[in-house]
Design a protein around this motif. Structure first.
Motif, mmCIF file in Angstrom:
data_model
loop_
_atom_site.group_PDB
_atom_site.id
_atom_site.type_symbol
_atom_site.label_atom_id
_atom_site.label_comp_id
_atom_site.label_asym_id
_atom_site.label_seq_id
_atom_site.Cartn_x
_atom_site.Cartn_y
_atom_site.Cartn_z
ATOM 1 N N GLN A 302 0.822 -1.206 0.000
ATOM 2 C CA GLN A 302 0.000 0.000 0.000
ATOM 3 C C GLN A 302 0.858 1.259 0.000
ATOM 4 O O GLN A 302 0.543 2.244 -0.688
ATOM 5 N N GLU A 303 1.934 1.245 0.741
ATOM 6 C CA GLU A 303 2.810 2.422 0.810
ATOM 7 C C GLU A 303 3.490 2.669 -0.535
ATOM 8 O O GLU A 303 3.616 3.818 -0.988
ATOM 9 N N ALA A 304 3.925 1.597 -1.182
ATOM 10 C CA ALA A 304 4.553 1.736 -2.500
ATOM 11 C C ALA A 304 3.534 2.250 -3.521
ATOM 12 O O ALA A 304 3.864 3.091 -4.375
ATOM 13 N N ALA A 305 2.314 1.769 -3.434
ATOM 14 C CA ALA A 305 1.260 2.226 -4.350
ATOM 15 C C ALA A 305 0.977 3.713 -4.146
ATOM 16 O O ALA A 305 0.834 4.470 -5.114
ATOM 17 N N LYS A 306 0.908 4.113 -2.893
ATOM 18 C CA LYS A 306 0.667 5.527 -2.590
ATOM 19 C C LYS A 306 1.809 6.400 -3.115
ATOM 20 O O LYS A 306 1.577 7.467 -3.696
ATOM 21 N N LYS A 307 3.017 5.925 -2.946
ATOM 22 C CA LYS A 307 4.205 6.660 -3.413
ATOM 23 C C LYS A 307 4.160 6.869 -4.929
ATOM 24 O O LYS A 307 4.531 7.941 -5.430
ATOM 25 N N HIS A 308 3.682 5.868 -5.647
ATOM 26 C CA HIS A 308 3.661 5.937 -7.117
ATOM 27 C C HIS A 308 2.286 6.308 -7.671
ATOM 28 O O HIS A 308 2.035 6.169 -8.877
ATOM 29 N N ASN A 309 1.404 6.769 -6.785
ATOM 30 C CA ASN A 309 0.098 7.303 -7.185
ATOM 31 C C ASN A 309 -0.758 6.294 -7.935
ATOM 32 O O ASN A 309 -1.342 6.588 -8.981
ATOM 33 N N VAL A 310 -0.850 5.083 -7.391
ATOM 34 C CA VAL A 310 -1.797 4.096 -7.908
ATOM 35 C C VAL A 310 -2.552 3.488 -6.727
ATOM 36 O O VAL A 310 -2.088 3.548 -5.585
ATOM 37 N N LYS A 311 -3.718 2.910 -7.009
ATOM 38 C CA LYS A 311 -4.544 2.326 -5.956
ATOM 39 C C LYS A 311 -4.665 0.825 -6.189
ATOM 40 O O LYS A 311 -5.048 0.387 -7.277
ATOM 41 N N VAL A 312 -4.309 0.061 -5.158
ATOM 42 C CA VAL A 312 -4.301 -1.400 -5.281
ATOM 43 C C VAL A 312 -4.971 -2.012 -4.057
ATOM 44 O O VAL A 312 -5.151 -1.354 -3.032
ATOM 45 N N MET A 313 -5.287 -3.313 -4.179
ATOM 46 C CA MET A 313 -5.913 -4.011 -3.058
ATOM 47 C C MET A 313 -5.594 -5.488 -3.151
ATOM 48 O O MET A 313 -6.037 -6.173 -4.072
ATOM 49 N N GLY A 314 -4.815 -5.991 -2.228
ATOM 50 C CA GLY A 314 -4.537 -7.413 -2.158
ATOM 51 C C GLY A 314 -3.774 -7.948 -3.359
ATOM 52 O O GLY A 314 -2.938 -7.266 -3.950
ATOM 53 N N TYR A 315 -4.102 -9.186 -3.727
ATOM 54 C CA TYR A 315 -3.353 -9.891 -4.768
ATOM 55 C C TYR A 315 -4.031 -9.850 -6.135
ATOM 56 O O TYR A 315 -3.530 -10.424 -7.085
ATOM 57 N N ARG A 316 -5.183 -9.193 -6.220
ATOM 58 C CA ARG A 316 -5.867 -9.058 -7.503
ATOM 59 C C ARG A 316 -5.615 -7.679 -8.077
ATOM 60 O O ARG A 316 -5.791 -6.675 -7.389
#
Length: 379
Positions: A302-316
């Motif tokens: 989640q932190e890496a996603a926030k840093k690179h301005n994308v939104k992710v959730m789990g393994y999907r």
């Protein structure tokens, strides 16, 4: 144009209405759809029923409602049970609806091939209504297409359908992403639907409508399903604005689905080059990382996603037509960062697998602060 959802990879449900969709709602019909007097709703139901090769359609608030009333309508006197894939949305992600709304036992089956149920899987787990009072007999088989982004082979669907009809078993399809399967294979959606007694077709996922699914099937069946829809709070008065936007989404966005599949397949190949294992083959718009081999720490991810301005959730990882190239590249950066961390600090989760890692409880935005509370007086 750049969409608000351009960096959204949690689900294809995060697609947003286009300006054209919103503009179309201004001229929508405003009849009462509960009384079947709304023109746009009736046109949408009829149009999708014809696409599916069915007699009638029923516009529902959500895929969950469409699936649940579909299965309930097939069932008469308990005890009975529904057979489905152990990952099926109707079983795992519809808030226990089969138990509460249909009072049904469920036989969740793990596919022997690891990807999709076969006729042999169904026969091996089928419970006949043979007079044995100890077990609830199987009355409905529910398949999902696509499931985990994989396409249910049409020849296997045909085999299952023939067997179900020979044995008086109803066959339902959760076709939330059946549009994706049809677009990828390049056949009319009716080619899939003809094998099922009922099909739920979602409009708010890859197609991008704000709300809604249409349940299709025989006319008398849809009439009874409408009764359960009303019973479960699904009656919508002026649904024309939703139906108008849904119709536009279907007619303008269906052709865009194969591009999302291309993005997902390219991303899947990129993952494999990095040594990031996948759980299932990438066939449409989903990439599933293998949680047994890829040990991402959710907080790091989640932190890496926030840093690179994308939104992710789990393994999907979900792709949709409103993503853009920059966001996909940023997604790669975030995943690679989290994956490299996992090689040094592997995160192992124990417990039931969860697709939706989200707290849906009331947030600060929905709670009334103490200083805003006022005493009410009865006048």
């Amino acid at each position: 144009m750049t969409f608000e959802s351009h960096n959204e990879f949690r689900s294809d449900t995060f697609t947003v209405p286009t300006p054209e969709m919103l503009a179309s709602a201004v001229n929508c019909s405003v009849g009462d759809s509960i009384y079947k007097e709304d023109r746009d709703t009736l046109e949408l139901e009829s149009y999708i029923a014809k696409l599916a090769g069915k007699e009638a359609g029923l516009f529902c608030c959500s895929g969950t409602m469409s699936n649940q009333i579909a299965l309930r309508t097939h069932l008469y006197q308990p005890p009975y049970r529904i057979l489905c894939d152990y990952r099926s949305h109707v079983y795992t992600h519809e808030a226990g609806g089969l138990a509460t709304l249909s009072q049904a036992m469920v036989t969740p089956v793990i596919p022997s091939n690891g990807i999709y149920l076969t006729l042999d899987d169904i026969i091996d787990n089928f419970i006949p209504d043979d007079g044995d009072v100890h077990m609830a007999p199987t009355k409905v088989v529910s398949l999902e297409n696509t499931l985990s982004g994989t396409i249910f082979p049409l020849d296997e669907v045909a085999k299952i359908s023939r067997w179900c009809r020979q044995h008086g078993i109803r066959l339902h399809c959760d076709g939330a992403r059946l549009w994706n399967a049809a677009a990828e294979v390049g056949i009319p959606i009716s080619e899939y639907c003809k094998y099922f007694d009922s099909v739920s077709l979602c409009l708010s996922k890859s197609l991008g409508a704000p709300i809604g699914s249409v349940l299709v099937g025989p006319h008398d069946y849809i009439e009874k399903a409408n009764h359960f829809k009303k019973q479960n709070g699904g009656g919508i008065r002026q649904s024309g604005m939703l139906a108008r936007m849904a119709m536009m989404a279907l007619k303008t966005n269906y052709s865009k689905l194969t591009q999302t599949h291309k993005w997902a397949k390219e991303f899947g190949k990129w993952c494999e080059k990095q040594g990031i294992a996948l759980e299932v083959p990438v066939q449409t718009n989903f990439v599933f990382l293998d949680p047994k081999k890829v040990h991402l720490n959710p907080a790091v991810w989640q932190e890496a996603a926030k840093k690179h301005n994308v939104k992710v959730m789990g393994y999907r990882i979900a792709f949709h037509y409103q993503n853009d190239a920059t966001s996909i590249e940023n997604l790669k950066k975030a995943l690679l960062e989290a994956y490299k961390d996992s090689l040094v600090n592997p995160y192992v989760f124990r417990g039931a697998p969860k697709l939706y890692r989200v707290n849906s409880n009331s947030s600060e935005l929905t709670m009334v602060a103490d200083h805003e509370k006022q005493s009410t007086k009865v006048i």
